[in-house]
Scaffold this motif. Sequence first.
Motif, PDB file in Angstrom:
ATOM      1  N   UNK A 145       0.817  -1.210   0.000  1.00  0.00           N
ATOM      2  CA  UNK A 145       0.000   0.000   0.000  1.00  0.00           C
ATOM      3  C   UNK A 145       0.853   1.263   0.000  1.00  0.00           C
ATOM      4  N   UNK A 146       2.083   1.167   0.489  1.00  0.00           N
ATOM      5  CA  UNK A 146       2.983   2.313   0.507  1.00  0.00           C
ATOM      6  C   UNK A 146       3.886   2.359  -0.728  1.00  0.00           C
ATOM      7  N   UNK A 147       3.723   1.407  -1.652  1.00  0.00           N
ATOM      8  CA  UNK A 147       4.523   1.385  -2.870  1.00  0.00           C
ATOM      9  C   UNK A 147       5.822   0.628  -2.740  1.00  0.00           C
ATOM     10  N   UNK A 253       9.999   3.268   7.119  1.00  0.00           N
ATOM     11  CA  UNK A 253       9.879   3.493   8.562  1.00  0.00           C
ATOM     12  C   UNK A 253       9.292   4.877   8.837  1.00  0.00           C
ATOM     13  N   UNK A 254       9.689   5.877   8.037  1.00  0.00           N
ATOM     14  CA  UNK A 254       9.149   7.225   8.210  1.00  0.00           C
ATOM     15  C   UNK A 254       7.655   7.256   7.882  1.00  0.00           C
ATOM     16  N   UNK A 255       7.270   6.586   6.771  1.00  0.00           N
ATOM     17  CA  UNK A 255       5.849   6.523   6.417  1.00  0.00           C
ATOM     18  C   UNK A 255       5.034   5.789   7.467  1.00  0.00           C
ATOM     19  N   UNK A 256       5.612   4.748   8.039  1.00  0.00           N
ATOM     20  CA  UNK A 256       4.919   3.974   9.056  1.00  0.00           C
ATOM     21  C   UNK A 256       4.670   4.832  10.292  1.00  0.00           C
ATOM     22  N   UNK A 261       0.930   8.170  13.554  1.00  0.00           N
ATOM     23  CA  UNK A 261       0.562   9.434  14.167  1.00  0.00           C
ATOM     24  C   UNK A 261      -0.829   9.891  13.746  1.00  0.00           C
ATOM     25  N   UNK A 262      -1.221   9.538  12.495  1.00  0.00           N
ATOM     26  CA  UNK A 262      -2.540   9.953  11.981  1.00  0.00           C
ATOM     27  C   UNK A 262      -3.681   9.080  12.515  1.00  0.00           C
TER      28      UNK A 262
END
Length: 263
Positions: A145-147, A253-256, A261-262
């Motif tokens: 889902x994150x590519x 890891x940054x996207x996760x 946080x959202x």
Amino acid sequence: MGDEEAFSGEDFGRHRLPRGLTLRALVPNAITSAALCCGLTGIRFAIGGDFRGAVLAVILAGMLDGIDGRVARLMKAQSRFGAELDSLSDAISFGVAPALILYLWSLQQMPRFGWFAALALAVCCALRLARFNARIDMEEQPHKSAGFLTGVPAPAGAGLSFLPLYLWIASGRDELRHPVFVAAWAALIAFMMISNMATPGWSSFRPRKTIRLELIALTGLVFAALLTEPWLTLVGICALYLALIPVGVVRYARLKRQRGALS
């Protein structure tokens, strides 16, 4: 009632036999079959001692594997048969073929330990493909889902496993053919294929509009380099891919963290 009687008379006509492949489905499946034949031909070249031809055959299999799925989607000819054939072709072309090529090139000098390293490469490729097939219908796939991809894909793993061979062909240095080094490298690539780390996928690359012309020019230069200095260019491509793996891990890891946080 015997088996033959069970399929005789009117009962036989009650169940339709499954339909064959449509005409448009033949094209992508023929490409997949060609990729499979290339992988097997690579083994044949390696048995004859032509390791350059063996590597090129597997690379050609990877190129064909990269287009068969896209051709199927463009022609709207996706099928379960095609998916199964593609997985079997990948297991042989990018698992069995590289393992045997590396064994015949180097690992047979250390038959027991070398054979286990070759087995690890072939088995881990098959396990990776089995994991991919098992997850294909799962709704929740965080990496996808994150590519990103999960682990190193089979064609890339096959290409990376040949890195010592590329260097040996380019330099002619026999130290690069040492079975301990080749076995350790094959085991590392095998582990990377079944690892759970996020690796870059095509959909994760979104170049800015300001550099797209430069990327087109760079692609042309890479193809020209493959024609003039193929082995050193392949070494460079492998080095670039390996450098992108930690970048992909950090980006995912940054996207996760952002998703956490959202939520």
